[in-house]
Design a protein around this motif. Structure first.
Motif, PDB file in Angstrom:
ATOM      1  N   UNK A   1       4.350  14.836 -11.241  1.00 10.32           N
ATOM      2  CA  UNK A   1       5.119  14.703 -12.430  1.00 10.32           C
ATOM      3  C   UNK A   1       4.306  15.394 -13.572  1.00 10.32           C
ATOM      4  N   UNK A   2       2.806  15.267 -13.579  1.00 10.62           N
ATOM      5  CA  UNK A   2       1.923  15.884 -14.335  1.00 10.62           C
ATOM      6  C   UNK A   2       1.917  17.190 -14.336  1.00 10.62           C
ATOM      7  N   UNK A   3       1.975  17.759 -12.912  1.00 10.64           N
ATOM      8  CA  UNK A   3       1.921  19.399 -12.696  1.00 10.64           C
ATOM      9  C   UNK A   3       3.059  19.816 -12.948  1.00 10.64           C
ATOM     10  N   UNK A   4       4.243  19.205 -12.695  1.00  9.03           N
ATOM     11  CA  UNK A   4       5.559  19.862 -12.977  1.00  9.03           C
ATOM     12  C   UNK A   4       5.723  19.995 -14.489  1.00  9.03           C
ATOM     13  N   UNK A   5       5.347  19.208 -15.118  1.00 12.19           N
ATOM     14  CA  UNK A   5       5.333  19.173 -16.620  1.00 12.19           C
ATOM     15  C   UNK A   5       4.418  20.345 -17.127  1.00 12.19           C
ATOM     16  N   UNK A   6       3.438  20.413 -16.655  1.00 11.15           N
ATOM     17  CA  UNK A   6       2.256  21.703 -16.999  1.00 11.15           C
ATOM     18  C   UNK A   6       2.889  22.913 -16.660  1.00 11.15           C
ATOM     19  N   UNK A   7       3.623  23.106 -15.536  1.00 16.93           N
ATOM     20  CA  UNK A   7       3.949  24.492 -15.027  1.00 16.93           C
ATOM     21  C   UNK A   7       5.245  24.620 -16.139  1.00 16.93           C
ATOM     22  N   UNK A   8       5.934  23.787 -16.367  1.00 19.56           N
ATOM     23  CA  UNK A   8       7.234  24.015 -17.027  1.00 19.56           C
ATOM     24  C   UNK A   8       6.700  24.381 -18.539  1.00 19.56           C
ATOM     25  N   UNK A   9       5.788  23.875 -19.021  1.00 21.17           N
ATOM     26  CA  UNK A   9       5.174  24.262 -20.494  1.00 21.17           C
ATOM     27  C   UNK A   9       4.709  25.457 -20.254  1.00 21.17           C
TER      28      UNK A   9
ATOM     29  N   UNK B   1       0.932  -0.991   0.020  1.00 20.14           N
ATOM     30  CA  UNK B   1       0.284  -0.081  -0.069  1.00 20.14           C
ATOM     31  C   UNK B   1       0.828   1.202   0.094  1.00 20.14           C
ATOM     32  N   UNK B   2       1.694   1.122   0.649  1.00 16.47           N
ATOM     33  CA  UNK B   2       2.871   2.382   0.890  1.00 16.47           C
ATOM     34  C   UNK B   2       3.415   2.544  -0.608  1.00 16.47           C
ATOM     35  N   UNK B   3       3.824   1.621  -1.148  1.00 14.09           N
ATOM     36  CA  UNK B   3       4.610   1.789  -2.433  1.00 14.09           C
ATOM     37  C   UNK B   3       3.607   2.329  -3.451  1.00 14.09           C
ATOM     38  N   UNK B   4       2.439   1.765  -3.386  1.00 16.13           N
ATOM     39  CA  UNK B   4       1.458   2.164  -4.300  1.00 16.13           C
ATOM     40  C   UNK B   4       0.830   3.635  -4.257  1.00 16.13           C
ATOM     41  N   UNK B   5       0.801   4.137  -3.017  1.00 16.46           N
ATOM     42  CA  UNK B   5       0.616   5.775  -2.724  1.00 16.46           C
ATOM     43  C   UNK B   5       1.686   6.426  -3.022  1.00 16.46           C
ATOM     44  N   UNK B   6       2.909   6.006  -2.958  1.00 12.15           N
ATOM     45  CA  UNK B   6       4.163   6.746  -3.274  1.00 12.15           C
ATOM     46  C   UNK B   6       3.969   6.868  -4.955  1.00 12.15           C
ATOM     47  N   UNK B   7       3.861   5.849  -5.632  1.00  7.08           N
ATOM     48  CA  UNK B   7       3.975   5.723  -6.921  1.00  7.08           C
ATOM     49  C   UNK B   7       2.670   6.706  -7.408  1.00  7.08           C
ATOM     50  N   UNK B   8       1.580   6.813  -6.884  1.00 11.45           N
ATOM     51  CA  UNK B   8       0.444   7.500  -7.232  1.00 11.45           C
ATOM     52  C   UNK B   8       0.922   9.056  -6.920  1.00 11.45           C
ATOM     53  N   UNK B   9       1.332   9.165  -5.930  1.00  6.63           N
ATOM     54  CA  UNK B   9       1.892  10.759  -5.632  1.00  6.63           C
ATOM     55  C   UNK B   9       3.060  11.084  -6.538  1.00  6.63           C
ATOM     56  N   UNK B  10       3.733  10.386  -7.077  1.00  4.10           N
ATOM     57  CA  UNK B  10       4.749  10.445  -8.081  1.00  4.10           C
ATOM     58  C   UNK B  10       4.298  10.956  -9.265  1.00  4.10           C
ATOM     59  N   UNK B  11       3.218  10.161  -9.812  1.00  8.37           N
ATOM     60  CA  UNK B  11       2.448  10.460 -10.999  1.00  8.37           C
ATOM     61  C   UNK B  11       1.970  11.676 -11.127  1.00  8.37           C
ATOM     62  N   UNK B  12       1.152  12.210 -10.156  1.00  8.94           N
ATOM     63  CA  UNK B  12       0.639  13.472 -10.016  1.00  8.94           C
ATOM     64  C   UNK B  12       1.434  14.600 -10.109  1.00  8.94           C
TER      65      UNK B  12
END
Length: 61
Positions: A20-28, A7-18
């Motif tokens: 990443x999306x916002x970082x890419x959007x702000x960079x663009x 569960x901890x690994x899955x939460x960490x992966x989900x948080x990382x994906x979110x």
């Protein structure tokens, strides 16, 4: 114990994906003005360099 780790690994992966999306959007969004103004800046830099070169040539005469 194993379920807790999964569960901890899955939460960490989900948080990382979110994030990443916002970082890419702000960079663009931050790069759009830079890309629009770059050609004008290059033209100004080239013109200033050319005019300084001409000015230096006339200083010698």
């Amino acid at each position: 114990m194993r379920r807790w780790r999964e569960k901890r690994k899955q939460r960490k992966q989900n948080k990382l994906d979110q994030s990443s999306f916002w970082n890419i959007l702000v960079d663009i969004l931050l790069w759009i003005p830079e890309l629009l103004l770059l050609p004008f800046r290059l033209i100004l830099w080239l013109a200033r360099g050319f005019l300084r070169l001409i000015g230096n040539i006339f200083d010698y005469y």
